[in-house]
Write a protein that holds these residues in place. Structure first.
Motif, PDB file in Angstrom:
ATOM      1  N   LEU A  40      -6.474   9.640   0.355  1.00 43.32           N
ATOM      2  CA  LEU A  40      -6.396   9.793   1.809  1.00 43.32           C
ATOM      3  C   LEU A  40      -4.957   9.688   2.296  1.00 43.32           C
ATOM      4  O   LEU A  40      -4.540  10.434   3.189  1.00 43.32           O
ATOM      5  N   ALA A  41      -4.178   8.780   1.708  1.00 42.97           N
ATOM      6  CA  ALA A  41      -2.763   8.639   2.080  1.00 42.97           C
ATOM      7  C   ALA A  41      -1.972   9.897   1.729  1.00 42.97           C
ATOM      8  O   ALA A  41      -0.972  10.206   2.379  1.00 42.97           O
ATOM      9  N   ARG A  42      -2.431  10.643   0.729  1.00 42.08           N
ATOM     10  CA  ARG A  42      -1.794  11.915   0.351  1.00 42.08           C
ATOM     11  C   ARG A  42      -2.306  13.072   1.205  1.00 42.08           C
ATOM     12  O   ARG A  42      -1.886  14.208   1.023  1.00 42.08           O
ATOM     13  N   GLY A  43      -3.230  12.775   2.107  1.00 48.33           N
ATOM     14  CA  GLY A  43      -3.790  13.825   2.948  1.00 48.33           C
ATOM     15  C   GLY A  43      -4.876  14.626   2.262  1.00 48.33           C
ATOM     16  O   GLY A  43      -5.189  15.745   2.669  1.00 48.33           O
ATOM     17  N   GLN A  44      -5.469  14.061   1.216  1.00 46.96           N
ATOM     18  CA  GLN A  44      -6.502  14.759   0.461  1.00 46.96           C
ATOM     19  C   GLN A  44      -7.841  14.059   0.643  1.00 46.96           C
ATOM     20  O   GLN A  44      -7.986  12.886   0.311  1.00 46.96           O
ATOM     21  N   ARG A  45      -8.788  14.797   1.164  1.00 45.85           N
ATOM     22  CA  ARG A  45     -10.150  14.263   1.280  1.00 45.85           C
ATOM     23  C   ARG A  45     -10.770  14.255  -0.106  1.00 45.85           C
ATOM     24  O   ARG A  45     -10.389  15.034  -0.972  1.00 45.85           O
ATOM     25  N   ALA A 175       1.036  15.008  -5.737  1.00 45.73           N
ATOM     26  CA  ALA A 175       0.741  15.020  -4.303  1.00 45.73           C
ATOM     27  C   ALA A 175       1.267  16.305  -3.683  1.00 45.73           C
ATOM     28  O   ALA A 175       2.342  16.793  -4.057  1.00 45.73           O
ATOM     29  N   PRO A 178       4.236  17.758   2.051  1.00 40.38           N
ATOM     30  CA  PRO A 178       3.836  17.806   3.463  1.00 40.38           C
ATOM     31  C   PRO A 178       4.246  19.130   4.104  1.00 40.38           C
ATOM     32  O   PRO A 178       5.305  19.684   3.795  1.00 40.38           O
ATOM     33  N   SER A 180       5.450  19.842   6.913  1.00 41.79           N
ATOM     34  CA  SER A 180       6.715  19.825   7.636  1.00 41.79           C
ATOM     35  C   SER A 180       7.905  20.019   6.705  1.00 41.79           C
ATOM     36  O   SER A 180       8.973  20.433   7.141  1.00 41.79           O
ATOM     37  N   ASP A 182       7.568  21.951   3.847  1.00 41.11           N
ATOM     38  CA  ASP A 182       7.295  23.168   3.095  1.00 41.11           C
ATOM     39  C   ASP A 182       8.392  24.211   3.372  1.00 41.11           C
ATOM     40  O   ASP A 182       8.611  24.615   4.495  1.00 41.11           O
TER      41      ASP A 182
END
Length: 188
Positions: A40-45, A175, A178, A180, A182
């Motif tokens: 979740l901290a990596r933005g992955q569900r 990971a 992000p 922003s 990219d």
């Protein structure tokens, strides 16, 4: 009849074998919770599925980043002498089957380190070898029967994992960058 104290002392060595199933579940839930938090901290569900039994060679299934990992969990008390682990051959039939060895502290029943047995995300498990395991208990003929669906894997075949972040990378790849950042060159 005697009453036990409401406050339990730290876990003692004599109790370890009596409570092994509970200890394994406690370690499993701690590991899965930490993996979920890291993803979740990596933005992955992610999605987590628990098997009722480990007949098919895995204890938990975690899907994240388009990768489905069937994971067999093994544990060893910190400083333990067990140098080989029984791994189910059916795990190799899964697209990204793997095993995680959890070392744990006998006083706190908390993980202290991890080892990983598997390949890159999306790749099947490598050959487990040909050393068939035996049951831990004797049968009616006073022999230990063979377990053809399991192989004895030495601890040296497991990768020693430095951190939980490294374990997440081993399971699901690095990971994502992000959005922003990219396409933006980052100064070192």
């Amino acid at each position: 009849m005697t009453c036990q104290s409401a406050i339990e002392p730290p876990h003692h060595n004599g109790q370890l074998s009596l409570d092994s199933t509970l200890i394994e579940k406690a370690l499993e839930y701690q590991l899965v919770g930490e993996l979920i938090a890291k993803l979740l901290a990596r933005g992955q569900r992610c999605e987590v599925l628990h098997g009722i039994c480990d007949r098919d060679g895995y204890d938990v299934v975690i899907e994240a980043a388009g990768i489905v990992r069937h994971i067999q969990l093994k544990s060893r008390v910190q400083g333990g002498k067990n140098g080989k682990f029984d791994i189910a051959t059916r795990l190799a039939d899964k697209p990204s089957g793997c095993a995680i060895l959890i070392s744990w502290d006998r006083r706190t029943i908390r993980p202290t380190g991890f080892r990983f047995l598997g390949c890159a995300p999306g790749q099947p498990l490598d050959e487990l070898g040909d050393k068939v395991t035996t049951h831990s208990r004797y049968n009616g003929q006073l022999t230990k029967g063979r377990r053809p669906a399991y192989r004895s894997v030495p601890i040296g075949q497991f990768d020693k994992t430095a951190t939980l972040d490294v374990l997440v990378d081993q399971l699901f790849g690095p990971a994502p960058v992000p959005a922003s950042l990219d396409g933006v060159e980052v100064m070192a």
